[in-house]
Structures are given as C-alpha cells and as structure tokens.
Write a protein that holds these residues in place. Structure first.
Motif, PDB file in Angstrom:
ATOM      1  N   ALA E  63      -7.344  -9.270  -0.115  1.00 41.60           N
ATOM      2  CA  ALA E  63      -6.742  -9.039   1.200  1.00 41.60           C
ATOM      3  C   ALA E  63      -5.242  -9.318   1.214  1.00 41.60           C
ATOM      4  O   ALA E  63      -4.575  -9.116   2.227  1.00 41.60           O
ATOM      5  N   ARG E  64      -4.709  -9.786   0.102  1.00 40.58           N
ATOM      6  CA  ARG E  64      -3.252  -9.989   0.004  1.00 40.58           C
ATOM      7  C   ARG E  64      -2.585  -8.916  -0.838  1.00 40.58           C
ATOM      8  O   ARG E  64      -1.408  -9.057  -1.196  1.00 40.58           O
ATOM      9  N   GLN E  65      -3.295  -7.835  -1.133  1.00 39.76           N
ATOM     10  CA  GLN E  65      -2.758  -6.811  -2.030  1.00 39.76           C
ATOM     11  C   GLN E  65      -2.156  -5.623  -1.285  1.00 39.76           C
ATOM     12  O   GLN E  65      -1.915  -4.583  -1.904  1.00 39.76           O
ATOM     13  N   THR E  66      -1.917  -5.732   0.009  1.00 37.44           N
ATOM     14  CA  THR E  66      -1.180  -4.672   0.697  1.00 37.44           C
ATOM     15  C   THR E  66       0.267  -5.147   0.870  1.00 37.44           C
ATOM     16  O   THR E  66       0.559  -6.343   0.776  1.00 37.44           O
ATOM     17  N   GLU E  67       1.158  -4.194   1.156  1.00 38.29           N
ATOM     18  CA  GLU E  67       2.561  -4.569   1.380  1.00 38.29           C
ATOM     19  C   GLU E  67       2.668  -5.576   2.516  1.00 38.29           C
ATOM     20  O   GLU E  67       3.442  -6.530   2.450  1.00 38.29           O
ATOM     21  N   MET E  68       1.888  -5.375   3.574  1.00 40.21           N
ATOM     22  CA  MET E  68       1.997  -6.240   4.752  1.00 40.21           C
ATOM     23  C   MET E  68       1.508  -7.660   4.497  1.00 40.21           C
ATOM     24  O   MET E  68       2.011  -8.614   5.088  1.00 40.21           O
ATOM     25  N   THR E  69       0.536  -7.804   3.639  1.00 39.68           N
ATOM     26  CA  THR E  69      -0.142  -9.098   3.516  1.00 39.68           C
ATOM     27  C   THR E  69       0.216  -9.888   2.255  1.00 39.68           C
ATOM     28  O   THR E  69      -0.266 -11.001   2.072  1.00 39.68           O
TER      29      THR E  69
END
Lengths: 95, 95, 95, 95, 95
Positions: E63-69
């Motif tokens: 869940a931390r692998q997007t640009e936002m997160t």
C-alpha cells in the motif's frame, strides 16, 4: 502490538542457521480486559522475560527490528514487559 | 512464529522462475496444547523436515530471510524443528 | 503460501499507473483436503494460469518479488501451478 | 487503516532499547457504523491523542513510517484523529 | 487484493505529518459473489474514485507503492476501479 501472557518455552535444536541463539517463548494473547482471546504465538525474547509476566509483542517485519532479531526469519518479538494498563480509567492489570 | 505439524508435500512443476528449487511442505497449525487449530499453510523448507515432525514457521517478509528463500515470492518458511515445549511447567510435546 | 482454485478474472481499466499490465485472477482458497475454506482473493498472475487449475499464491511484500510485480502496489501473486499434493500419504489432488 | 476508539494507556518500563520513548495507547476497533468490532490493539502515538477520541491507525511495516517509530519494533501506529466520517451520505461520527 | 465497495469518506484534520494530503475512503469488502463479507477498511485513494464504485485495494507494505503513498504510514490503498468480474463464466458484476 498485542498484550500477551508468557506461559512457557519452546525448544528447537535443529533450526535455520539464522535462528541460532534466539530464545522462543510461548504467549497467550490477552484482550483489553485481561482475558485470554484464545490466540497464541511463539515469540523471540530479546529482553529476558519470565513466565507469568504480561508482555507486548510485535509481528511481521517489525519483529526484525531488535538487535537480536535483525535479518532473521523471525515474525514475532517481545518488545516490552507491561507494568500496568488501564481502560476508561479502570486499572485492568498491575504487575 | 506458529507451531505446526508437517503432514505432507506439494508438487508444483510450473512456477514463477524465482520459486524453482524451493520444496513445499503442507503444515497443520497447532495450538499451545498440541491440538490442531484448523488452520493450515504451505511453507518452504530450508531445513529438510520429515512428515510427523512439529516445526516452527514464520510468515510474511520474515519468510524471505533464509538463504533458500531470499528475494523469492515466498511468504511462509519453516525455521526450526521443535524438540519440546511446555506451558505452565507441563510438557505439551516431546519429539 | 495458500492453495487456491482459479475461478475467474477481474477487469479494471482505471488503475494506479503502476498496476498497468498486471492481469488479475479470482481465486477461492482451498484447505488441505481440497475443500473451499470460504476465503477468496484477487491475485496477479505472472505465470499464465487457466480457470480450473489449482495454484499456490503468496501474500504481502512477498507478492512483489516476481518480475511482473516488482515495486507495484500488489499484495497477492500466483507463484506456482499445483500438480499434486498429499497429506499423510493420501493424494488429495492430482492435476 | 482501521477506525478505533482510544480507551486507555499501557505502561511498560522494561522494553527493548528501541522502544524507549514511545507512548502506547489502548484502542478498540470500530466498524463503519461506529460499533465496536470486538478487536483491540496497542498502538504507538506520535500525535498526542486523548482518551475518547476516534483515530485511524496503520499496521505492519507502515507503522514504522512516522518520525517516532522509524526502525523500531513497532507494528501499529496512530496516524490521524478522525473529525467525521459518513457512509452512504449518512454521518456516522462527528467529533 | 480484495474487492470492495466505496461507501463513504473519512475526514481527519490532525494527522501525522506524513499523512497530509492523502484522501481516505471507507470501503466495504465484497466476496466473489458481490456480497458484503462484513469486513471494512479505510484506504487511501490515489485514483479519484466515487461512492458506489467497486474497487481493488492492496494492504500492507504494498500500500506504499503508489506515488501518493510512498514512505507514508499508510497500510491500505485503492489500486484499481473494477469494470467487471466473472466467476466460472458467470458475470458477477458490471460497472
């Protein structure tokens, strides 16, 4: 973290090389009212706890963040001995 | 870690390239009283265990911390063969 | 890892950029007796599986350890197609 | 993240060195209708919350992504104080 | 990944610094038959979804692998808007 009661020990002589020297304690999970939840876990012990003590333990990759458990295939670690907790102003446990 | 009984093996010929050479064992979870919990898991085996042995296994990223499982899409690994455990001074299992 | 039956596919056109090109399969979890557990998951498929096959899948950070899923917001991946498994010497499934 | 009610505090004097200085709060999980789910957790508190507040918390490795919890054996952290949430246009909670 | 229905929003003004700018959506988990499982989660939204849409979300470090997160104390993220899924050749949902 979860609250748990230290109830016993586990002996494993044949281990993955990276688990040598890690002591294993048997824990029973406690809810916030100091009742067993029915869950249990085997956690490594970098602190030196005794049977009958209530502890906090961490799971997952966080269980590799102590000196003892770094880079080991360890997924549960005791991280504190509980002195006391309270819920809604009522003390639920005192050591 | 969790306690579990080694009950069988799983054969998978077509695998992700990074899983080639990893043996898979079928495990049944045990509670602290040496009773099945109903849960089960397929774990990789870097030690060489036999059916009927009781083992400790780790889940999640910790399951990639053995030489055999490093950087592999592996989320459960056997990390020790249990010789004995006791709860409240009572021996619950001896190999 | 868990055993699961491939039962279907999921189509999602609008995705986080990092999920483009990842095919999603719908899986039903199986227990060691080849019965559905009631659980299900949507897993990415780097192997190319077909409906009706039984697979092993991994969860969590281990699900990012294939070439297809590296650095993606992906928490479940198929890592093998099961040919056979046995429990206590009894074959529970053969492809 | 999960919604939870802050219900109390946990005191642990003897801790792994890396947990020194981290305050622990006792949380009861809430469902989307603002009812207790029966689950609970002990989470570290980098924000400074008060009993009776509703918070969001994160688990696992994400619980080490605050300044307070970085590189610590910490697997649950409070990451926000909830002002309000709504489901289907109906407000379920307002601070 | 899990299937879930977007049912609402959560407002949290006081947050850990690293969660500033991350919108939170309330999701109800769906099973493969498009029925609620009873589970729910609060997930961050890097895509811009609307209430009533069905989404896929990822948990844990993924869940931390997007640009936002990236590098945030975030343990659940929406990673796709579902157009359709089928099980055993039967369409269970179409947008």
């Amino acid at each position: 973290m979860q609250l748990a009661l230290v109830v016993g020990t586990v002996v494993a002589t044949v281990k993955d090389d990276k688990m040598v020297g890690v002591p294993f304690m048997a824990l029973r999970d406690l809810d916030l009212d100091n009742k067993p939840t029915g869950g249990s876990i085997i956690a490594s012990d970098p602190i030196g706890v005794n049977r009958g003590e209530v502890v906090l333990y961490s799971k997952g990759s966080s269980a590799r963040q102590t000196e003892m458990t770094r880079d080991r295939p360890n997924d549960a670690v005791i991280c504190g001995i509980v002195d006391q907790w309270e819920v809604g102003g009522e003390t639920k446990y005192t050591k």
